[in-house]
Design a protein around this motif. Structure first.
Motif, mmCIF file in Angstrom:
data_model
loop_
_atom_site.group_PDB
_atom_site.id
_atom_site.type_symbol
_atom_site.label_atom_id
_atom_site.label_comp_id
_atom_site.label_asym_id
_atom_site.label_seq_id
_atom_site.Cartn_x
_atom_site.Cartn_y
_atom_site.Cartn_z
ATOM 1 N N SER A 1 -116.822 96.935 11.535
ATOM 2 C CA SER A 1 -116.554 95.267 10.749
ATOM 3 C C SER A 1 -116.771 93.869 11.270
ATOM 4 N N PHE A 2 -117.250 93.884 12.028
ATOM 5 C CA PHE A 2 -117.872 92.287 12.238
ATOM 6 C C PHE A 2 -119.471 92.685 12.500
ATOM 7 N N GLU A 3 -120.180 92.976 12.230
ATOM 8 C CA GLU A 3 -120.776 93.090 11.764
ATOM 9 C C GLU A 3 -121.748 94.003 10.842
ATOM 10 N N ASN A 4 -120.831 94.798 10.974
ATOM 11 C CA ASN A 4 -121.203 95.321 9.068
ATOM 12 C C ASN A 4 -120.748 95.701 7.763
ATOM 13 N N ASP A 5 -120.898 96.318 7.321
ATOM 14 C CA ASP A 5 -119.823 95.869 5.102
ATOM 15 C C ASP A 5 -118.853 97.772 5.837
ATOM 16 N N VAL A 6 -118.163 97.903 6.097
ATOM 17 C CA VAL A 6 -117.220 98.660 5.897
ATOM 18 C C VAL A 6 -115.587 98.955 5.448
ATOM 19 N N THR A 7 -115.764 100.566 4.767
ATOM 20 C CA THR A 7 -114.944 100.532 3.835
ATOM 21 C C THR A 7 -114.171 101.410 4.484
ATOM 22 N N LEU A 8 -112.618 101.536 4.714
ATOM 23 C CA LEU A 8 -111.985 102.658 5.092
ATOM 24 C C LEU A 8 -111.230 103.346 4.620
ATOM 25 N N PHE A 9 -111.435 104.799 4.304
ATOM 26 C CA PHE A 9 -111.188 105.735 3.789
ATOM 27 C C PHE A 9 -109.425 106.434 4.164
ATOM 28 N N LEU A 10 -108.812 105.947 4.105
ATOM 29 C CA LEU A 10 -107.765 106.952 4.580
ATOM 30 C C LEU A 10 -106.751 108.766 3.594
ATOM 31 N N VAL A 11 -107.357 109.167 4.046
ATOM 32 C CA VAL A 11 -106.562 110.686 3.569
ATOM 33 C C VAL A 11 -105.342 110.688 3.871
ATOM 34 N N GLY A 12 -104.523 110.931 2.867
ATOM 35 C CA GLY A 12 -102.934 111.578 2.879
ATOM 36 C C GLY A 12 -102.170 110.068 2.742
ATOM 37 N N ASP A 13 -100.830 110.080 3.153
ATOM 38 C CA ASP A 13 -100.057 109.556 3.181
ATOM 39 C C ASP A 13 -99.574 108.423 4.208
ATOM 40 N N GLU A 14 -99.734 107.023 3.761
ATOM 41 C CA GLU A 14 -99.330 106.862 5.378
ATOM 42 C C GLU A 14 -98.453 106.796 5.697
ATOM 43 N N ALA A 15 -97.121 106.944 4.982
ATOM 44 C CA ALA A 15 -95.972 106.963 5.858
ATOM 45 C C ALA A 15 -95.902 108.066 6.974
ATOM 46 N N LYS A 16 -97.598 108.740 6.819
ATOM 47 C CA LYS A 16 -97.603 110.314 8.011
ATOM 48 C C LYS A 16 -97.804 109.774 8.958
ATOM 49 N N ILE A 17 -99.032 108.086 9.208
ATOM 50 C CA ILE A 17 -99.049 107.234 10.392
ATOM 51 C C ILE A 17 -97.964 107.229 11.521
ATOM 52 N N ARG A 18 -97.399 108.371 12.585
ATOM 53 C CA ARG A 18 -96.097 108.269 13.224
ATOM 54 C C ARG A 18 -96.831 107.382 14.560
ATOM 55 N N SER A 19 -97.302 108.226 15.306
ATOM 56 C CA SER A 19 -97.840 107.260 16.920
ATOM 57 C C SER A 19 -98.328 105.558 16.201
#
Ligand SMILES: NC(=O)C1=CN([C@@H]2O[C@H](COP(=O)(O)OP(=O)(O)OC[C@H]3O[C@@H](n4cnc5c(N)ncnc54)[C@H](O)[C@@H]3O)[C@@H](O)[C@H]2O)[C@@H](O)CC1
Ligand SMILES: [K+]
Length: 480
Positions: free
Chosen positions: A66-84
């Motif tokens: 994102s420092f030098e590009n135009d970035v979109t992050l698609f999270l596929v799934g439920d945020e609550a499942k990000i466990r580590s």
């Protein structure tokens, strides 16, 4: 490099103080660097992350890009499942950034309707080494969506094309994989980036070796290893007893075969005693011992077995005819030293200290560590098995590679700790481990148990105390 080595080296890296955060940062930044090197900057980039650590690498890559590009992050799934912890940490950072657009995709129908035609590069961080079975929704729809744009946008997968090895997988231009190419990876192009694993990992024995070697195979009695220990002579029963005792914590069954006189001194319900007629082993016993060995998965031969001519002959004859993996220790080493050809075609670990190594091969191992590793490797190659040379640092080799174990302490010069070691290595062979792994993990556990005893008692302790610490060492390893 196999995936199991990656698992082991990962744990050993943690033991060296290298955190999962560091590895993830290096992985994600390596992906970003590779993309900029290949495709330039000022791009419109979509990063598709899943909720595992592969997705975590995607979060880090998105931040770097994102420092030098135009970035979109698609999270596929439920945020609550990000466990580590490390993936969650990097997700929280992203959420606080204005220059990375975030979209959470939970609905397969919505994913199918996405238009990605504006993107120059699509980064696939949906699934990595933690994939189990065919991709499930909504990941599956995301994979299919990315594939609609294959050939139009550049598609870069992190670690492996998501879905791999199943047929439903991302069609990537290439995958950026980490530090080593894995033997199991096939059928896609790979770019390897280093993520900060030190070279030590090639040689260092650590908790990863032990944890891998100790994984349980079955829930039923007898599925987790049966070991036969052959030793003892005259009034000598301590050594084979210590080997058996230590092993009994790791495997389901230990048969302890000993001449009947010393065997009478032992009453331990954890062991299955197999008393043999006479004061010591002789060639007449070979047949009987081979039939007990039939029931076992591995054999330890040598502790306290003595050095009478008939016993040495027994050892050589048994080794020559036994088809099970073997640990040959102590007096057993001196017996085979007189005719190393009995080892031909066998699966075995020799566990000499420096003196026994000299008897076996007519050379004293050099005191310089690296020379020691060389001579152990050379001799292991010659005899076609694994040698574990005991010392302040244990050196282990199968003739192709060598390992060094650093656990243990001065208190372990007390008699009998070598027998404990032989029992542990035998048990790990009985659990189905390759000899190099069994020897490495056994050396680690033995030294760790000794270090735990030292913690409690100082440097004056006995080998039985080390043997009895084995379950504590195992628990420490499994929880590491
Ligand atoms: N030392 C390491 O282990 C490193 C790992 N790294 C990354 O971590 C990745 C492994 O991470 P994880 O073990 O978290 O695993 P993954 O991120 O590959 O996937 C695990 C997640 O996917 C889900 N999942 C598994 N199979 C699925 C399927 N068939 N369909 C849908 N969902 C499925 C699981 O429930 C879990 O939530 C590597 O591929 C690599 O990208 C890097 O950070 C570098 C260091
Ligand atoms: K991936």
């Amino acid at each position: 490099m196999r995936i199991e080595d990656v698992y082991i080296w990962d744990i050993n890296a943690k033991w060296l103080g290298i955190t999962p955060y560091q590895l993830m940062e290096n992985a994600g930044s390596g992906v970003a660097r590779t993309i900029e090197e290949r495709f330039g900057k000022g791009l419109k980039i979509a990063v598709f992350s899943g909720t595992g650590n592969n997705g975590g690498d995607g979060f880090v890559a998105a931040r770097h890009l994102s420092f030098e590009n135009d970035v979109t992050l698609f999270l596929v799934g439920d945020e609550a499942k990000i466990r580590s912890e490390e993936a969650r940490h990097n997700w929280e950072i992203l959420k606080g950034l204005d220059f990375v657009k975030i979209k959470v995709l939970k609905d397969s129908a919505y994913i199918k309707s996405l238009d990605l035609s504006a993107y120059d590069v699509i980064v696939d961080a949906l699934l990595g080494a933690g994939t189990r079975g065919e991709p499930r929704e909504p990941i599956r729809s995301a994979i299919e969506k990315i594939n609609e744009y294959a050939g139009k946008a550049k598609v870069v997968s992190i670690d492996l094309p998501s879905g791999y090895p199943s047929g439903v997988r991302v069609k990537a231009d290439f995958a950026v994989t980490f530090q080593w190419d894995k033997e199991e990876y096939d059928g896609f192009e790979r770019v390897i980036v280093k993520i900060g694993y030190p070279k030590e990992l090639y040689h260092l024995v650590g908790p990863g070796d032990a944890k891998f070697a100790l994984r349980k195979k079955g829930e039923h009695k007898g599925q987790n290893g049966k070991l036969l220990v052959i030793g003892g002579s005259g009034d000598y029963y301590g050594a084979p007893y210590l080997a058996s005792k230590a092993a009994s914590y790791l495997v389901d069954l230990v048969y302890l075969a000993m001449p009947s006189e010393p065997a009478m001194r032992i009453s331990d319900l954890d062991l299955i005693l197999r008393p043999i007629g006479g004061r010591n082993f002789s060639p007449g016993h070979v047949h009987e011992l081979l039939s007990i060995a039939e029931k076992a998965d591995a054999v330890v031969i040598g502790p306290g077995i003595g050095l009478t001519e008939e016993t040495k002959e027994f050892v050589r004859e048994f080794v020559k005819r036994c088809e099970k993996p073997m640990v040959i220790d102590a007096d057993g080493l001196k017996a085979v030293a007189e005719d190393l050809s009995v080892l031909n075609g066998k699966t075995f670990v020799l566990t000499p200290h420096a003196g026994e190594f000299g008897v076996l091969f007519g050379v004293k191992p050099e005191s310089l560590f690296i020379e020691k590793a060389e001579v152990v490797g050379e001799k292991a190659g010659e005899v076609g098995g694994v040698i574990l040379l005991k010392g302040a640092y244990d050196v282990i080799s199968d003739g192709k590679t060598w390992k060094c174990n650093r656990t243990g302490n001065r208190g372990m010069t007390t008699g009998g700790t070598g027998d404990v070691l032989a029992g542990l290595v035998g048990a790990l062979l009985a659990l189905g481990n390759e000899p190099l792994r069994a020897a490495s993990a056994g050396a680690f556990l033995n030294g760790l148990a000794g270090d735990m005893v030292k913690e409690e008692l100082g440097e004056n302790f006995t080998a039985l105390e080390v043997a009895k610490k084995v379950p504590h060492a195992v628990r420490w390893v499994m929880e590491f």
